[in-house]
Scaffold this motif. Sequence first.
Motif: not given
Lengths: 189, 189, 189, 189, 189, 189
Positions: D123-125, D74-76, D159-160, D111-112
Motif C-alpha cells: 500500500a505504501m509503494l 520508496i526511494a527505489v 511517505i509523501s 517492477n515493484y
Amino acid sequence: MSNEMPTALNLPMVDPLPEQTQKYFDVCTEKLGMVPNVLKAYAFDMAKLDTFTAMYNDLMLGDSALSKLEREMIAVAVSAVNKCYYCLVAHGAAVRQLSGDPALGEALVMNYRVAKIDTRQRAMLDFAVKLTQASATVEEQDREALRAVGFSDRDIWDISSVAGFFNMTNRVASGVDMRPNEDYHAQAR
Amino acid sequence: MSNEMPTALNLPMVDPLPEQTQKYFDVCTEKLGMVPNVLKAYAFDMAKLDTFTAMYNDLMLGDSALSKLEREMIAVAVSAVNKCYYCLVAHGAAVRQLSGDPALGEALVMNYRVAKIDTRQRAMLDFAVKLTQASATVEEQDREALRAVGFSDRDIWDISSVAGFFNMTNRVASGVDMRPNEDYHAQAR
Amino acid sequence: MSNEMPTALNLPMVDPLPEQTQKYFDVCTEKLGMVPNVLKAYAFDMAKLDTFTAMYNDLMLGDSALSKLEREMIAVAVSAVNKCYYCLVAHGAAVRQLSGDPALGEALVMNYRVAKIDTRQRAMLDFAVKLTQASATVEEQDREALRAVGFSDRDIWDISSVAGFFNMTNRVASGVDMRPNEDYHAQAR
Amino acid sequence: MSNEMPTALNLPMVDPLPEQTQKYFDVCTEKLGMVPNVLKAYAFDMAKLDTFTAMYNDLMLGDSALSKLEREMIAVAVSAVNKCYYCLVAHGAAVRQLSGDPALGEALVMNYRVAKIDTRQRAMLDFAVKLTQASATVEEQDREALRAVGFSDRDIWDISSVAGFFNMTNRVASGVDMRPNEDYHAQAR
Amino acid sequence: MSNEMPTALNLPMVDPLPEQTQKYFDVCTEKLGMVPNVLKAYAFDMAKLDTFTAMYNDLMLGDSALSKLEREMIAVAVSAVNKCYYCLVAHGAAVRQLSGDPALGEALVMNYRVAKIDTRQRAMLDFAVKLTQASATVEEQDREALRAVGFSDRDIWDISSVAGFFNMTNRVASGVDMRPNEDYHAQAR
Amino acid sequence: MSNEMPTALNLPMVDPLPEQTQKYFDVCTEKLGMVPNVLKAYAFDMAKLDTFTAMYNDLMLGDSALSKLEREMIAVAVSAVNKCYYCLVAHGAAVRQLSGDPALGEALVMNYRVAKIDTRQRAMLDFAVKLTQASATVEEQDREALRAVGFSDRDIWDISSVAGFFNMTNRVASGVDMRPNEDYHAQAR
C-alpha cells in the motif's frame, strides 16, 4: 427504417417529425439507402438536429479548397485516434466510396502512416492527428509545415475545424453509445 | 474594438459585417464590454460564424436541466485537460462570474478534483473528463454512474454534447492560435 | 491566522512555536498579509519546517543568474504539468506580482507554450517541463540547447534544481491535500 | 577519491572544502568506502550541499515510523518510475544492504509489483508510485487506503515527503547527468 | 532442480520428460548450473517448448551480424520498457556475463540512454525501444537511421525480430507470473 | 504470385524454395488463393520461416480450449492497440470469415469494447489488451478474473501466448513495413 435504438439513451425521435425534417430524412433514404443513425439520434430535439446538420453540411459539404475526400480522410484519421466505432464505420465507408480505394479506407482506420497518400495530404493528417492527440503542443511551426506544402491560411482553418468537429462527434458518439447503421460495413469494399 | 488579430491566421473579418451580425456584435459590446475574439475569428465567413453561434447558443444558453454554471464547469474541466488557453481564460471567467466563487474557477482550471462541488457535479465532471481523455473507454457503467446521482438520459446527452463541443473548440483554438480578449483576466476575481 | 487546517492530515502545529519560528511567521504576516499554508503544514515538526525553508530560501531567493521571476516561472510551468492546485495558486500569484503581467501568470498555469516570453526563457521552460514529464530522456543535447541560448553550467544546475524542487512540493502538496490561502486568488490581477 | 566528474556540468568542488564538510566526507569514506557522487556534485556550493544533506538526513535517517529500509524502498520504487540511473544504483544498493535480500532490491528496480512484500508495504509503494505518476489524482480515498493498513497521518506525511524528495533528486540527477560511484554495483549482491 | 513452481499457473511439467528434452535440460544444468525457469514453464507441453526453444535459439544464438551481446542488449532494453521482471533478471545477467561489464547490464535495465555504448548500438536500441513503445510510428526514416550507421537490411530484420520476440516473452512472462531462477541475481556482478 | 516486395527490406526469397516450402506455399495458394505476404517476407531464410510457422501453427491452429475464432479475436484486439496494419488486415479478415459476422471484425479493429461478445470473451480480450498496454501491471487478480468466467490455467497460458505472439508480429511487421496482400480487404464483407 430500423426500429433499433440508435444510442444507449432513451430519447425517442419527435413523432411526427416536422415536415422539413421528414423530407430531409426521405432524401437520405433515397440517396443513401438509409437515414444515418446520427440523425435519428439527434432527432429527439429539432434545435439540436438543426444546429448539428448545419455545421456538418457547412464543414463537410460546403465550399473549401479541401476536397470532400480529404475532409473525410481527416474524419477517419481523427476518429482512429479516438477509436470511435460510429465515426470509423460511417466515414470509413465514405473514404472508400469517394476514393474508390478500399485499401485507403482501411489504412486510415488502422494506421494513417501507412496510407498511400501524397506529401500534402500526409502533412494535413499529421496536423489533424497532432491536434487530436496533443492540441496544446500545436504551435506556429506546425502551421508553417502546412503552408510549406501549399495550404493557405483558410485551408488551415478548415483542417482545424474538421479535425475539431470529429473530436466533438467522437465524444458525443462514445458518450451516448451511438451505433452505426449495419449497411455501412459492406459498402464500397 | 481592438485591432489585434484574434488568431495567427490572416483571415480578416467580412467588411462591412452583415447588418444582423453587426447588431449581434453591438449587443456583445454592450453586455460584455467586448466582442469575444472567437466571434471575430469566425467572422471571415458568415456561414461558419452562424453555425458556430447557433450550436453554442443552443448548448450553453438553451434549455437544459444542467444549469448554465454547470455547463461552464464542463467547459473549463474539458479545456483544462486539453490545456486550451483561449477557452480556459474565457470560460474560467464565466465560472467565476456565474458562481461568484473565484476559487471555484481556479480549481477547475488547475485540477478539478480539488474543487468544492457536490457529488452530482463531481460525477458530471468525471464523465466529461473521461470522455475527453479516453472516449473509447466510456461504457454503460459510466452512464449508470450518472444515472445513480440523478441525471436523466437527456442530461447524459447534454453532458456529452457540451464536453464534445469544447473538445472541438479547444482544437480549433489551438489549431489557429486563438487569443483571448485581455479583459477576461481581471473579471470576477 | 485562519484556524482552518492547511492539509487533510491531523498534524497540528507545535504549540507554542519556538520563538524564532514565531518571529518568522510574524514577518510573513507583516510582509505578505498571511502565513503561507505550506509553512503551517510543516510546522508540526520544526526540523522538517527548517530544512524545507532553508532549501526554499536558497533556491528561490538565494544568489542565481536566474531572476526571481524566472524561478517562479519554472515553479508554475512544472506545477502545471503536475496539476498541483496549491503550487499553481501560490506561485501563479508570485508570477503575476513579480512580472506585473497577469496574463503571463495565466499563460504559465494554462499552457506555457502560449506565454509571451523570449527565446532564452522558452528554452528554460522547455527544459524544466521535459525534466518534469520524462526526466530519463534528458540528455546532453538538452543541456546544449540551454548553453546555446546563453545559460551557463551553473544556470543548468539552478534550472534543474528549481524544477526538481517543485516536482517534490507538488507531490507533497497532493499527497497531503495542501490547501492554498484564499488571499492568493485576488492578488495582482 | 576518483577524479572523474560526478556530473556533465563543469562545476568543480570548492577547494579546499570547509573543515566541517571535509570531515563529513572523511566519515563517508570511512563508513561507506566512498564519498557518494551526489555530495561531490553539490559541493560546488556549500549552501546547496548543506540544505540538501539536512533534508536528506532528516527524511531518510531521522525519526519516523517508517523503517530506514521502507524509506529506501520508496526511494527505489519512485526512481524506477522516473528511470533515474543514479538513484536506482545508489538506493538499490541500500535496499539490498538493509534487507539482506538482493532479489528485493532487483524487484523494486524492475517492477515493484512482483516484490515479495507485505500488504502494508505494498500500500505504501502504491501510494508513492501513484504520487509519482499522477499526483493530481491522489485523493482522500488514497489516504484512507493507507490508514486502513495501519498508517497514521504522520506516516502519510512521511511517505509523501520521501516520495516527493526522490521525485526531486531524480530530476536533478537526470538534469545534470549525475553518475553513480562504480562501487555500488557489486554491493550486497 | 528446485521444486518451486516457475509460474502462477498450475501446469506441471510432463513427467517423465521425453528423453531428448531431459538431455537438453541436463545440458543446461551442466553449463548454466540451472534449468532456466522459462523452459520449465513451457515443459507442460512439448510442442510449445519446442517451438519456443527453436525460435529462441535461431534468434539469439543463430547466425547474425548482431553479436550475441548486442542481441542480449536489445532483450534488456525492450524488457525495461515493459518492466518484465523475469526477462530483466535473466537477460540482465546475460549482458553482464557477455560484456564483462556489470555497469552496462545495470544501465540497460535502468535507462539505456545512459549506457556507455557506441553510436551504432545506440541507434539499434533507439529503434528497438521505439518499436516497443510505439511500433505504428516506425517509418522509413527510422530504417534509414539504422542504415546510416552501417546496418544492412538483414540486420534491420534481426533487430526487429529480436525486439519483437522480447515483446512476446515479456507478455507471456507477466501474463503467467514467470519467476526467474534466484541464481541469476549474483551472476557476473 | 505478385512480384511486389512484401516489406521495405531488400531480402529476396530463397530461389528456388526448398521443395517442402514450395509445397506449403502451393497449399496456401490453393486454399487461400494467395501466399500470405508474411510467409514471403520470412522466406529469405528457411530457419526463420520454419520457426515462425511452427509457432504460428501450434498457437493458432493447434489444440486449445480457445476456439480458432477466439484466438483470431485476440490477434485483432492486440493488433488494434499496436495499430499494426498488416495484422489488422489479415486477422480482421480471419475474424470476419470464422464468425460470419463482418461487424464483429470491424468492432475488434476499431474498439473491442463495443463488440457484441459474451462476458467470457470480453474478459479474455480485457486480459489480452491489458497485457498489451501495460503488461507489468498484470497481477494475480487479473488471472482470477479469467478463472471467474471459466478459464482454466491452461487457457490463461494460451491467452497470454497468443497475445504475446501478436505483440511480436506487430513489431516485426511495423519494423520491416510488412504489406498485406490486397485480397484480404474484400474478404467476407
